[in-house]
Design an enzyme around this catalytic site. Structure first.
Site, PDB file in Angstrom:
ATOM      1  N   TYR A   1     -71.925  25.710  17.284  1.00 61.12           N
ATOM      2  CA  TYR A   1     -73.466  25.819  18.435  1.00 61.12           C
ATOM      3  C   TYR A   1     -72.869  25.590  19.627  1.00 61.12           C
ATOM      4  O   TYR A   1     -73.214  26.349  21.028  1.00 61.12           O
ATOM      5  CB  TYR A   1     -74.142  25.504  17.943  1.00 61.12           C
ATOM      6  CG  TYR A   1     -75.721  24.929  16.952  1.00 61.12           C
ATOM      7  CD1 TYR A   1     -75.050  26.408  16.231  1.00 61.12           C
ATOM      8  CD2 TYR A   1     -76.381  24.212  17.056  1.00 61.12           C
ATOM      9  CE1 TYR A   1     -75.734  26.314  14.623  1.00 61.12           C
ATOM     10  CE2 TYR A   1     -77.690  24.572  16.054  1.00 61.12           C
ATOM     11  CZ  TYR A   1     -77.225  25.699  14.618  1.00 61.12           C
ATOM     12  OH  TYR A   1     -78.046  25.988  13.798  1.00 61.12           O
TER      13      TYR A   1
ATOM     14  N   GLY B   1     -68.780  22.952   9.259  1.00 60.96           N
ATOM     15  CA  GLY B   1     -68.313  21.750   9.861  1.00 60.96           C
ATOM     16  C   GLY B   1     -69.025  20.592   8.998  1.00 60.96           C
ATOM     17  O   GLY B   1     -69.292  20.594   8.491  1.00 60.96           O
ATOM     18  N   VAL B   2     -69.899  19.996   9.806  1.00 62.11           N
ATOM     19  CA  VAL B   2     -69.945  18.578   9.419  1.00 62.11           C
ATOM     20  C   VAL B   2     -71.459  19.180   7.932  1.00 62.11           C
ATOM     21  O   VAL B   2     -71.269  17.727   7.715  1.00 62.11           O
ATOM     22  CB  VAL B   2     -70.794  17.648  10.604  1.00 62.11           C
ATOM     23  CG1 VAL B   2     -71.814  18.243  10.978  1.00 62.11           C
ATOM     24  CG2 VAL B   2     -70.691  16.172  10.158  1.00 62.11           C
ATOM     25  N   ASP B   3     -72.294  20.077   8.808  1.00 59.32           N
ATOM     26  CA  ASP B   3     -73.253  19.439   7.919  1.00 59.32           C
ATOM     27  C   ASP B   3     -72.871  20.470   6.454  1.00 59.32           C
ATOM     28  O   ASP B   3     -73.576  20.197   5.313  1.00 59.32           O
ATOM     29  CB  ASP B   3     -74.222  21.382   8.945  1.00 59.32           C
ATOM     30  CG  ASP B   3     -75.682  20.729   7.768  1.00 59.32           C
ATOM     31  OD1 ASP B   3     -75.882  20.470   7.469  1.00 59.32           O
ATOM     32  OD2 ASP B   3     -75.993  22.347   7.971  1.00 59.32           O
TER      33      ASP B   3
ATOM     34  N   ASN C   1     -78.716  23.857  10.242  1.00 64.95           N
ATOM     35  CA  ASN C   1     -79.194  24.649  10.807  1.00 64.95           C
ATOM     36  C   ASN C   1     -80.688  24.389  10.180  1.00 64.95           C
ATOM     37  O   ASN C   1     -81.366  23.889   9.479  1.00 64.95           O
ATOM     38  CB  ASN C   1     -78.930  25.861  10.227  1.00 64.95           C
ATOM     39  CG  ASN C   1     -78.792  25.816   9.397  1.00 64.95           C
ATOM     40  OD1 ASN C   1     -79.994  25.723   7.919  1.00 64.95           O
ATOM     41  ND2 ASN C   1     -77.794  25.944   8.395  1.00 64.95           N
TER      42      ASN C   1
ATOM     43  N   THR D   1     -72.094  20.162  19.118  1.00 64.13           N
ATOM     44  CA  THR D   1     -70.718  20.735  19.634  1.00 64.13           C
ATOM     45  C   THR D   1     -70.074  21.556  19.264  1.00 64.13           C
ATOM     46  O   THR D   1     -68.927  22.016  19.544  1.00 64.13           O
ATOM     47  CB  THR D   1     -70.140  19.348  20.087  1.00 64.13           C
ATOM     48  OG1 THR D   1     -70.340  18.835  19.017  1.00 64.13           O
ATOM     49  CG2 THR D   1     -71.137  18.897  21.567  1.00 64.13           C
TER      50      THR D   1
ATOM     51  N   ASP E   1     -64.243  10.340   8.481  1.00 63.17           N
ATOM     52  CA  ASP E   1     -65.005  11.160   8.302  1.00 63.17           C
ATOM     53  C   ASP E   1     -66.255  10.447   7.933  1.00 63.17           C
ATOM     54  O   ASP E   1     -66.645   9.841   7.012  1.00 63.17           O
ATOM     55  CB  ASP E   1     -64.559  11.420   6.518  1.00 63.17           C
ATOM     56  CG  ASP E   1     -65.202  12.248   5.786  1.00 63.17           C
ATOM     57  OD1 ASP E   1     -66.116  12.840   5.708  1.00 63.17           O
ATOM     58  OD2 ASP E   1     -64.469  12.271   4.522  1.00 63.17           O
TER      59      ASP E   1
END
Length: 166
Positions: free
Chosen positions: A120, A31-33, A23, A117, A9
């Site tokens: 996007y 996701g990760v953002d 973005n 990945t 994580d």
């Protein structure tokens, strides 16, 4: 630990900076953002709003707020459109920009997700070798850093492990 891949994580790592796959509007998201924004707290979104945005292929830095990492580097990778719209160059640029921001703030360790990945759509089997090559190139040109490629799943980790072993 100059270069390694692990399944983890990214929001829990004790590194100088974590990279988020941002973005262009730096608004957080999925996701990760989204995970980084949730873990860092609402101050992160406020800092992003103050910056205003970031173009694809570039990166900006904010404090890490509630993360263990001192900094968050918001790297904007390309949306995959089949590979003929400059996606490899833009992805390479996002990795280079993230490393440049780390050096600008005096950091020595960084954790990268597999930029572009997720939603996007950049194929992981194309993104992993590119990411590793760009990071190796930057380390050779500008000196050593500790770099962790943080993988969301076992399949992505296998791609990074294969590339790192070559």
């Amino acid at each position: 630990m100059p270069l390694l891949a692990r399944r983890a994580d990214i929001t829990t790592l004790a590194v100088d900076a974590v990279v988020t796959a941002a973005n262009a509007g730096l608004r957080g998201g999925g996701g990760v953002d989204g995970a980084v924004h949730r873990a860092a707290g609402p101050e992160l979104l406020a800092a992003c709003r103050a910056i205003g945005g970031c173009r694809t292929g570039d990166a900006v830095v904010t404090p890490g707020f509630r993360l263990q990492a001192r900094w968050v580097i918001h790297a904007v990778g390309p949306v995959w459109r089949g590979g003929g719209a400059g996606e490899p160059a833009l992805l390479a640029s996002a990795y280079r920009a993230a490393l440049a921001r780390l050096r600008e703030v005096g950091g020595r360790s960084i954790a990268f997700p597999a930029i572009s990945t997720g939603v996007y759509g950049y194929p992981p089997d194309l993104a992993a070798p590119l990411a590793i090559a760009i990071v190796r190139e930057a380390l050779a040109a500008h000196g050593p850093l500790d770099v962790i490629f943080v993988c969301f799943d076992a399949a992505t980790l296998a791609l990074y492990d294969k590339e790192l072993s070559e």
